[in-house]
Write an enzyme that holds these catalytic residues in place. Structure first.
Site, mmCIF file in Angstrom:
data_model
loop_
_atom_site.group_PDB
_atom_site.id
_atom_site.type_symbol
_atom_site.label_atom_id
_atom_site.label_comp_id
_atom_site.label_asym_id
_atom_site.label_seq_id
_atom_site.Cartn_x
_atom_site.Cartn_y
_atom_site.Cartn_z
ATOM 1 C CD1 TRP A 155 -2.981 -1.250 0.458
ATOM 2 C CD2 TRP A 155 -1.715 -2.388 1.898
ATOM 3 N NE1 TRP A 155 -3.560 -2.489 0.645
ATOM 4 C CE2 TRP A 155 -2.812 -3.196 1.529
ATOM 5 C CE3 TRP A 155 -0.768 -2.905 2.787
ATOM 6 C CZ2 TRP A 155 -3.000 -4.482 2.020
ATOM 7 C CZ3 TRP A 155 -0.958 -4.179 3.285
ATOM 8 C CH2 TRP A 155 -2.057 -4.952 2.902
ATOM 9 N NE ARG A 198 -4.843 1.093 -0.994
ATOM 10 C CZ ARG A 198 -5.226 -0.125 -1.276
ATOM 11 N NH1 ARG A 198 -4.838 -0.683 -2.406
ATOM 12 N NH2 ARG A 198 -5.966 -0.799 -0.430
ATOM 13 C CD GLN A 212 -10.222 -0.957 0.651
ATOM 14 O OE1 GLN A 212 -10.105 -1.049 1.871
ATOM 15 N NE2 GLN A 212 -9.299 -1.417 -0.178
ATOM 16 C CB VAL A 255 -6.349 -13.085 5.523
ATOM 17 C CG1 VAL A 255 -7.446 -12.144 5.967
ATOM 18 C CG2 VAL A 255 -5.683 -12.609 4.266
ATOM 19 C CB ALA A 298 -11.449 -10.154 7.165
HETATM 20 C C1 FA5 Z 1 -6.889 -4.379 0.724
HETATM 21 O O1 FA5 Z 1 -7.002 -3.152 0.786
HETATM 22 C C2 FA5 Z 1 -7.167 -5.260 1.881
HETATM 23 N N1 FA5 Z 1 -7.341 -4.466 3.057
HETATM 24 C C3 FA5 Z 1 -8.399 -6.085 1.601
HETATM 25 C C4 FA5 Z 1 -8.590 -7.207 2.556
HETATM 26 C C5 FA5 Z 1 -9.441 -7.012 3.618
HETATM 27 C C6 FA5 Z 1 -7.937 -8.409 2.393
HETATM 28 C C7 FA5 Z 1 -9.649 -8.043 4.532
HETATM 29 C C8 FA5 Z 1 -8.141 -9.426 3.275
HETATM 30 C C9 FA5 Z 1 -8.997 -9.249 4.340
HETATM 31 P P1 FA5 Z 1 -6.473 -4.402 -1.845
HETATM 32 O O2 FA5 Z 1 -5.360 -3.434 -1.847
HETATM 33 O O3 FA5 Z 1 -6.371 -5.501 -2.840
HETATM 34 O O4 FA5 Z 1 -6.690 -5.005 -0.444
HETATM 35 O O5 FA5 Z 1 -7.816 -3.573 -2.120
HETATM 36 C C10 FA5 Z 1 -9.087 -4.191 -2.002
HETATM 37 C C11 FA5 Z 1 -9.983 -3.811 -3.176
HETATM 38 O O6 FA5 Z 1 -10.065 -2.394 -3.314
HETATM 39 C C12 FA5 Z 1 -9.463 -4.258 -4.524
HETATM 40 O O7 FA5 Z 1 -9.824 -5.591 -4.755
HETATM 41 C C13 FA5 Z 1 -10.120 -3.320 -5.493
HETATM 42 O O8 FA5 Z 1 -11.460 -3.715 -5.747
HETATM 43 C C14 FA5 Z 1 -10.166 -2.048 -4.685
HETATM 44 N N2 FA5 Z 1 -9.038 -1.159 -5.032
HETATM 45 C C15 FA5 Z 1 -7.742 -1.324 -4.708
HETATM 46 N N3 FA5 Z 1 -7.006 -0.305 -5.148
HETATM 47 C C16 FA5 Z 1 -7.855 0.541 -5.756
HETATM 48 C C17 FA5 Z 1 -7.717 1.818 -6.396
HETATM 49 N N4 FA5 Z 1 -6.537 2.435 -6.479
HETATM 50 N N5 FA5 Z 1 -8.810 2.408 -6.933
HETATM 51 C C18 FA5 Z 1 -10.029 1.812 -6.831
HETATM 52 N N6 FA5 Z 1 -10.233 0.634 -6.222
HETATM 53 C C19 FA5 Z 1 -9.169 -0.007 -5.694
#
Ligand code: FA5
Length: 331
Positions: A155, A198, A212, A255, A298
Site C-alpha cells: 500500500w 493511496r 472500500q 489473513v 474478512a
Molecule cells: C486491501 O485493501 C485489503 N485491506 C483487503 C482485505 C481485507 C484483504 C480483509 C483481506 C482481508 P487491496 O489493496 O487488494 O486489499 O484492495 C481491495 C480492493 O479495493 C481491490 O480488490 C479493489 O477492488 C479495490 N481497489 C484497490 N485499489 C484501488 C484503487 N486504487 N482504486 C479503486 N479501487 C481499488
C-alpha cells in the site's frame, strides 16, 4: 404680461415639469391654482380694482391660468405614459409555463453505498465507520504488518507530517477490524464502508482516493464456505442476478489463507473486486481472542468497482470528476 406674472409663469411651469409623481404635481398645481393658490388670490383681488385695470390684468391672469393648466395637463399625460410603461415591464403572465427546476440526484457511489449496507444489514451485519486519519498501529502493526515488513509496500501510503509521529491516511478499511474487535466479543458480523487513500497513480480502475467495504465475521467454526455463501448472496442481491466469481490465492499479512475475489459480467473481463481471507491468528490474538476457539473471515471490497460493474462505467475516475453530464445519467 408684467414682470411679476411672467416670473410666476416660469416658476410654475418649471415646478410642474419637475414633478415626478401625481402627488407632487397636484401639490404644485394647488400652490398656484388651488383655493389659496398664488394665481387664484390674484384673480380674487381683481374685484377690488378699477374697471380698466381689472380688464387688462384679468386677461393677463386668465392667460397665466390657462398656461399653468395646460402645462399641468401635459405633465399628467406624461406621468400616465411612464406609469403604463413601468407596469408593462413588471407585468407577469402567470399562465405561462415556468422554467423547470434542475433536479439534483443522489451520487451513484452514495446510492451503491446504501445498497451495500441494506444487503449486509439484512444478513445480520452491523455497520460501523472509522477515522480517515489512522495510526500506524491500526493501519499496519495490529494487522500483522510490522515496521520494515516488505508487505507495507503493498500500500502506497500518505504519511502525515512529521512522519515519525506515525499518522497516515488509512490505506484500507481493515484497521476497523481491530478497532471493532477491541470493543466487541464474538460472534460478530460487521461491515465498514468508507473512503481510503493511496499514494498511487490513477488509471481506469485505480484512483488515489476510493471507497472500500470491509467485511468481518468471527465466531466458532466460521470457514471459507461461510465467506463464499455471504459474498455469493451479496453479489446476487446487488446485481439482481447470479454473477460469475472466482477466488484466486492472494497474500495479505492479516489473513491466512488469503485470496482475491474477481467477478465477471457478460461482455466484460474479470475485474478484481475484493481481497479476502481467513483472519490471521496473530490478528485474533492482538485483540485478545483465542484462535483455538474462534475463527473468522474478512474481506475488503472496492465499492467504486462495484459501481463500475453495476452501471457499466469503464473508468473509475469519472465518479470523482463532478462532471454534471456524467452524473445526470443517474437522476
Ligand atoms: C486491501 O485493501 C485489503 N485491506 C483487503 C482485505 C481485507 C484483504 C480483509 C483481506 C482481508 P487491496 O489493496 O487488494 O486489499 O484492495 C481491495 C480492493 O479495493 C481491490 O480488490 C479493489 O477492488 C479495490 N481497489 C484497490 N485499489 C484501488 C484503487 N486504487 N482504486 C479503486 N479501487 C481499488
Amino acid at each position: 404680461m408684467d414682470n411679476e406674472l411672467e416670473q410666476i409663469k416660469t416658476q410654475a411651469i418649471s415646478e410642474i415639469q419637475g414633478s415626478t409623481t401625481y402627488h407632487e404635481l397636484d401639490t404644485v398645481f394647488r400652490s398656484y391654482l388651488g383655493r389659496k393658490g398664488r394665481v387664484t388670490l390674484q384673480l380674487r383681488a381683481l374685484s377690488g380694482m378699477p374697471i380698466e385695470e381689472r380688464k387688462t390684468r384679468g386677461s393677463l391672469l386668465n392667460g397665466l391660468k390657462e398656461n399653468i393648466e395646460k402645462a399641468a395637463q401635459e405633465k399628467r399625460s406624461a406621468l400616465e405614459t411612464n406609469k403604463n410603461k413601468e407596469e408593462g415591464a413588471a407585468w407577469i403572465d402567470i399562465t405561462r409555463p415556468g422554467t423547470p427546476l434542475q433536479k439534483g440526484s443522489v451520487h451513484p457511489l452514495t446510492r451503491v453505498g446504501w445498497e451495500i449496507e441494506d444487503i449486509f444489514v439484512a444478513m445480520g451485519f452491523d455497520v460501523s465507520d472509522g477515522p480517515h486519519v489512522e495510526t500506524e498501529y491500526y493501519n499496519f502493526e495490529a494487522l500483522n504488518i510490522p515496521a520494515n515488513h516488505p508487505a507495507r509496500d503493498l500500500w502506497d501510503t500518505f504519511w502525515l507530517k512529521p512522519k515519525n509521529a506515525g499518522y497516515v491516511l488509512r490505506t484500507h478499511t481493515s484497521p476497523m477490524q481491530i478497532r471493532y474487535m477491541e470493543k466487541h466479543q464474538p460472534p460478530l458480523r460487521l461491515i465498514v464502508p468508507g473512503r481510503v487513500f493511496r499514494y498511487e497513480a490513477t488509471d481506469q480502475s485505480h484512483h488515489f482516493q476510493f471507497n472500500q467495504v470491509e467485511g468481518l465475521m468471527v465466531g466458532t467454526d466460521v470457514s471459507v464456505a461461510h465467506f463464499r455463501a455471504v459474498i455469493g448472496e451479496f453479489f446476487e442481491k446487488f446485481f439482481g442476478t447470479r454473477v460469475e466469481t472466482r477466488l484466486r490465492p492472494g497474500f495479505f499479512p492479516f489473513v491466512e489463507p488469503g485470496f482475491e475475489v474477481d467477478m465477471r459480467r457478460q461482455g466484460t473481463g474479470w475485474l478484481e473486486m475484493a481481497g479476502a481471507g481467513m483472519v490471521h491468528p496473530n490478528v485474533l490474538k492482538v485483540v485478545g481472542y483465542d484462535p483455538q476457539k474462534v475463527s473468522g473471515f474478512a474481506f475488503g471490497m472496492g465499492w467504486d468497482r462495484l459501481a463500475m460493474m453495476k452501471y457499466h462505467i469503464d473508468d473509475v475516475r469519472l465518479f470523482q470528476e463532478g462532471d454534471i453530464r456524467f452524473l445526470k445519467q443517474f437522476v
